[in-house]
Design a protein around this motif. Structure first.
Motif, PDB file in Angstrom:
ATOM      1  N   GLY A 103      -7.228  -1.580   6.877  1.00  0.00           N
ATOM      2  CA  GLY A 103      -6.023  -2.081   6.230  1.00  0.00           C
ATOM      3  C   GLY A 103      -5.443  -3.291   6.931  1.00  0.00           C
ATOM      4  N   GLU A 128      -6.335  -4.924   1.135  1.00  0.00           N
ATOM      5  CA  GLU A 128      -5.670  -6.099   1.706  1.00  0.00           C
ATOM      6  C   GLU A 128      -6.708  -7.139   2.138  1.00  0.00           C
ATOM      7  OE1 GLU A 128      -3.457  -2.277   2.567  1.00  0.00           O
ATOM      8  OE2 GLU A 128      -5.504  -2.997   2.861  1.00  0.00           O
ATOM      9  N   ALA A 235       1.135  -2.773  -2.611  1.00  0.00           N
ATOM     10  CA  ALA A 235      -0.156  -2.108  -2.760  1.00  0.00           C
ATOM     11  C   ALA A 235      -0.646  -2.161  -4.199  1.00  0.00           C
ATOM     12  CB  ALA A 235      -0.058  -0.660  -2.286  1.00  0.00           C
ATOM     13  N   CYS A 238      -1.844  -5.629  -4.966  1.00  0.00           N
ATOM     14  CA  CYS A 238      -3.085  -5.812  -4.225  1.00  0.00           C
ATOM     15  C   CYS A 238      -4.259  -5.198  -4.983  1.00  0.00           C
ATOM     16  CB  CYS A 238      -2.932  -5.186  -2.842  1.00  0.00           C
ATOM     17  SG  CYS A 238      -4.263  -5.521  -1.699  1.00  0.00           S
ATOM     18  N   GLU A 239      -4.079  -3.970  -5.441  1.00  0.00           N
ATOM     19  CA  GLU A 239      -5.160  -3.285  -6.151  1.00  0.00           C
ATOM     20  C   GLU A 239      -5.491  -3.958  -7.470  1.00  0.00           C
ATOM     21  OE1 GLU A 239      -4.429   1.154  -4.275  1.00  0.00           O
ATOM     22  OE2 GLU A 239      -3.482   0.612  -6.165  1.00  0.00           O
ATOM     23  N   HIS A 387       3.402   0.941   2.365  1.00  0.00           N
ATOM     24  CA  HIS A 387       2.823   0.116   1.310  1.00  0.00           C
ATOM     25  C   HIS A 387       2.310  -1.236   1.817  1.00  0.00           C
ATOM     26  CE1 HIS A 387       3.867   2.827  -1.922  1.00  0.00           C
ATOM     27  NE2 HIS A 387       5.101   2.897  -1.487  1.00  0.00           N
ATOM     28  N   HIS A 388       2.314  -1.430   3.131  1.00  0.00           N
ATOM     29  CA  HIS A 388       1.803  -2.673   3.732  1.00  0.00           C
ATOM     30  C   HIS A 388       2.465  -3.897   3.096  1.00  0.00           C
ATOM     31  CE1 HIS A 388      -2.146  -0.845   5.515  1.00  0.00           C
ATOM     32  NE2 HIS A 388      -1.061  -0.122   5.765  1.00  0.00           N
TER      33      HIS A 388
END
Length: 447
Positions: A103, A128, A235, A238-239, A387-388
């Motif tokens: 990650g 990521e 997130a 990102c996905e 959730h970065h």
């Protein structure tokens, strides 16, 4: 009872896992006990003590700590798993597939690039990393006949598998997406909605359970009622960027729509605006917040495709069998209400070794960072939290523009100038971008 898999056996597959001491790592290692043809020869994580504790909890005892490639090789040769804390300790001759799950963009890029340089397939769990440098890594893998795949068990790979099936059947796809990570659970008795343990009062929400005739108006009222809950996450963007880069479908709006929706409503909601829905054109990716009652099954962070119902009689029959068809009868929703994390990842390892064809990412969409407010020079941009996310900026999905920084390329950087509210952050606006990440990210211009 367990039923034997019909897949073609290729002999033992030796896998290494980065970011081993995490939630994904645990589910993956637990599943390997049921897939004896895949062996974890190396687990890489700076937290060796934490990894040891996790292995003990799983009842795994055949491991050995090593800090050099020769030590890692000796452990693998004696049928033990090598526990490593760094890239420098990896013995690539003992690994067929790298499962990248740190990650962390700089670390994940370094692990993945080294794997490909040593003739090792890569299964990418770190979305990521994929959004920042995946295009370049996939191109490098293709040049050398190696596999570079998103990992089954997370929504991007699951959605791509669903789309492969839908495409093979010959259905016309107009929208694809996933639900956000946590359901919205409405309790009519208490007039509350709970999301991941957070509960908010929602007076008169029962009146919003049905879409009614004006779908956008109902969705707006639902969103207003739930404004106290955080429903958008980096997130998710990102996905969906991972998927968008592989299927060429953009987001309808940079932030995505995030309708609060019951699964039975998806076909109506993702109709075009002219037909009473929210979609402006065909071929989009999006995320919705799954709404359900306490006794209804969860969507479980699943994935969906909206397709045209081209033969009314066929889809009327399917509607009668419980399938989700729009009120107009022109669209239908096909969905998989699950993603099982590391439980499914062995499928990607098999696919990598078998050379199963996959969709390679292209630089058609990027996940960028847009300032929520004025940000002063000297502000550190730090990826943090479950959730970065980077505080103070919104993740947006846009058409790539020269000089614009991918969201996760900004990890660990510092603003060198003031950024206005609403401004997209550029590479030249920051100091401290990791050199390897920047090089791989800029290489996509030539892909």
């Amino acid at each position: 009872m367990k039923i034997a898999s019909p897949r073609r056996r290729t002999g033992e597959i030796r896998a290494a896992l980065t970011g081993a001491n995490g939630g994904f790592g645990r589910t993956f290692l637990a599943q390997l006990r049921s897939t004896p043809d895949i062996r974890a020869t190396a687990l890489i994580d700076p937290d060796i003590d934490g990894t040891v504790a996790m292995l003990a909890d799983l009842g795994i005892t055949e491991f050995e700590t090593a800090d050099t490639p020769s030590g890692a090789h000796a452990a693998a040769a004696s049928d033990k798993t090598a526990l490593l804390s760094s890239l420098e300790a990896i013995d690539w001759d003992s690994i067929d597939v790298l499962v990248e799950a740190t990650g962390n963009v700089p670390a994940g890029a370094a692990y993945s690039e080294a794997a490909l340089d040593h003739g090792t397939h890569v299964v990418m769990i770190s979305k990521e990393v994929d959004t920042a440098v995946g295009v370049a890594l996939a191109a490098r893998a293709a040049e050398t006949g190696l596999s570079y795949l998103p990992g089954d068990g997370d929504q991007p790979a699951n959605l791509l598998r669903l789309l492969d099936w839908v495409s093979a059947v010959g259905l016309d796809i107009v929208a694809v997406g996933k639900s956000s990570e946590y359901d919205l659970v409405f309790d009519p008795e208490s007039s509350t909605v709970t999301q991941n343990g957070e509960c908010v009062p929602v007076a008169d929400f029962a009146a919003l359970l049905a879409l009614g005739d004006d779908v956008p108006a109902t969705l707006e009222r639902r969103a207003q009622s739930l404004s106290a809950l955080k429903r958008r996450a980096a997130a998710d963007a990102c996905e969906m960027t991972v998927v968008s880069q592989r299927v060429g479908m953009p987001a309808d709006v940079p932030e995505m729509h995030y309708p609060v929706a019951r699964p039975s409503e998806l076909a109506d909601i993702y109709s075009t605006r002219e037909d009473g829905g929210i979609r402006s054109h065909d071929g989009i990716v999006d995320v919705f917040s799954a709404l359900r009652l306490p006794d209804e099954a969860s969507f479980a962070g699943g994935v969906f495709a909206i397709v045209r119902a081209e033969d009314p009689a066929t889809w009327d029959t399917l509607r009668g069998k419980g399938h989700v068809v729009s009120r107009s009868g022109t669209l239908a929703a096909i969905y998989w209400p699950y993603h099982l994390m590391g439980v499914e990842t062995p499928l990607s390892i098999y696919a990598a070794v078998d050379g199963t064809p996959s969709r390679n990412p292209r630089p058609t969409t990027m996940m960028a960072a847009r300032a929520q407010r004025r940000m002063a020079a000297g502000t550190d941009l730090i990826v943090a939290g479950h959730h970065h996310e980077i505080a103070g900026v919104d993740p947006v999905m846009i058409t790539p523009a020269e000089g614009t920084a991918a969201y996760y390329v900004l990890s660990g950087t510092t603003l060198r100038r003031d950024i206005a509210e609403g401004e997209i952050i550029a590479v030249d606006d920051v100091d401290g971008i990791d050199g390897r990440v920047l090089g791989l990210n800029q290489a996509v211009q030539d892909v």
